[in-house]
Design a protein around this motif. Sequence first.
Motif, PDB file in Angstrom:
ATOM      1  N   LEU A  51       8.316  -3.306  -1.322  1.00  0.00           N
ATOM      2  CA  LEU A  51       7.927  -1.866  -1.506  1.00  0.00           C
ATOM      3  C   LEU A  51       7.096  -1.604  -2.603  1.00  0.00           C
ATOM      4  CD1 LEU A  51       8.917   0.929  -0.435  1.00  0.00           C
ATOM      5  CD2 LEU A  51      10.736   0.781  -2.213  1.00  0.00           C
ATOM      6  N   GLU A  52       7.171  -1.976  -3.541  1.00  0.00           N
ATOM      7  CA  GLU A  52       6.138  -1.587  -4.757  1.00  0.00           C
ATOM      8  C   GLU A  52       4.713  -1.942  -4.145  1.00  0.00           C
ATOM      9  OE1 GLU A  52       4.915  -0.221  -8.504  1.00  0.00           O
ATOM     10  OE2 GLU A  52       6.898  -0.346  -7.665  1.00  0.00           O
ATOM     11  N   GLN A  53       4.393  -3.139  -3.605  1.00  0.00           N
ATOM     12  CA  GLN A  53       3.210  -3.508  -3.026  1.00  0.00           C
ATOM     13  C   GLN A  53       2.769  -2.440  -1.938  1.00  0.00           C
ATOM     14  OE1 GLN A  53       1.012  -5.627  -4.350  1.00  0.00           O
ATOM     15  NE2 GLN A  53      -0.478  -4.726  -3.187  1.00  0.00           N
ATOM     16  N   ASP A  57      -0.786  -0.129  -1.988  1.00  0.00           N
ATOM     17  CA  ASP A  57      -1.622  -0.275  -0.838  1.00  0.00           C
ATOM     18  C   ASP A  57      -1.617   1.187  -0.208  1.00  0.00           C
ATOM     19  OD1 ASP A  57      -1.726  -3.132  -1.271  1.00  0.00           O
ATOM     20  OD2 ASP A  57      -0.633  -3.524   0.278  1.00  0.00           O
ATOM     21  N   GLN A  58      -0.726   1.830  -0.122  1.00  0.00           N
ATOM     22  CA  GLN A  58      -1.054   3.256   0.392  1.00  0.00           C
ATOM     23  C   GLN A  58      -1.583   4.083  -0.976  1.00  0.00           C
ATOM     24  OE1 GLN A  58       2.634   5.913   0.222  1.00  0.00           O
ATOM     25  NE2 GLN A  58       2.129   6.748   2.305  1.00  0.00           N
ATOM     26  N   LEU A  61      -5.369   2.940  -0.185  1.00  0.00           N
ATOM     27  CA  LEU A  61      -5.698   3.695   1.153  1.00  0.00           C
ATOM     28  C   LEU A  61      -6.078   4.959   1.166  1.00  0.00           C
ATOM     29  CD1 LEU A  61      -5.930   3.072   4.298  1.00  0.00           C
ATOM     30  CD2 LEU A  61      -3.782   3.788   4.386  1.00  0.00           C
ATOM     31  N   GLU A  62      -5.167   5.974   0.696  1.00  0.00           N
ATOM     32  CA  GLU A  62      -5.309   7.433   0.433  1.00  0.00           C
ATOM     33  C   GLU A  62      -6.470   7.794  -0.532  1.00  0.00           C
ATOM     34  OE1 GLU A  62      -4.017   9.473   2.460  1.00  0.00           O
ATOM     35  OE2 GLU A  62      -2.639   7.969   3.346  1.00  0.00           O
ATOM     36  N   GLY A  63      -6.492   7.040  -1.674  1.00  0.00           N
ATOM     37  CA  GLY A  63      -8.013   7.202  -2.339  1.00  0.00           C
ATOM     38  C   GLY A  63      -9.214   6.898  -1.583  1.00  0.00           C
TER      39      GLY A  63
END
Length: 155
Positions: A51-53, A57-58, A61-63
Amino acid sequence: MNTDKPVYVSAEGLRKLEAELEELRTNQRKVVADRIHSAMEFGDYSENSELEQAKNDQAFLEGRIMTLEQMVKYASVIDPTEHHDKVEVGSTVMVESAGHRDTYVIVGSAEAAPAQGRISNESPVGKALLNHRAGETVRLQVPAGSVEMKIVSVA
């Protein structure tokens, strides 16, 4: 990202940025969301490395999506047919330094690929060459000291 200046790109470069943005928005967001959902099914959130990873990653991705959105918004497409009498973004410049000749294409930072001779207008060499004409000599500071480059041609 500094949004008060244009992002210089070729028409092909803009298409690549738009394609990457579309891929991230449509497919990659779903992949990351599915990973988060799957990781949450394990229950214990306190020691859930998956979950942390997935959340990290999210965030990455958003950045990247935000960066691409800004780049596309402020894109200034370089006209490859334009004749250049002085060095500017889109110019092909042949320079001579210490008896060695190199050819560079001046591009925006989004398309810089120094190994292929595509240097950014924001790089030290690119900045030094901008607004100069064939026959002029420019001097620039590099970590090893001062370098002089004679502009042989501009196209």
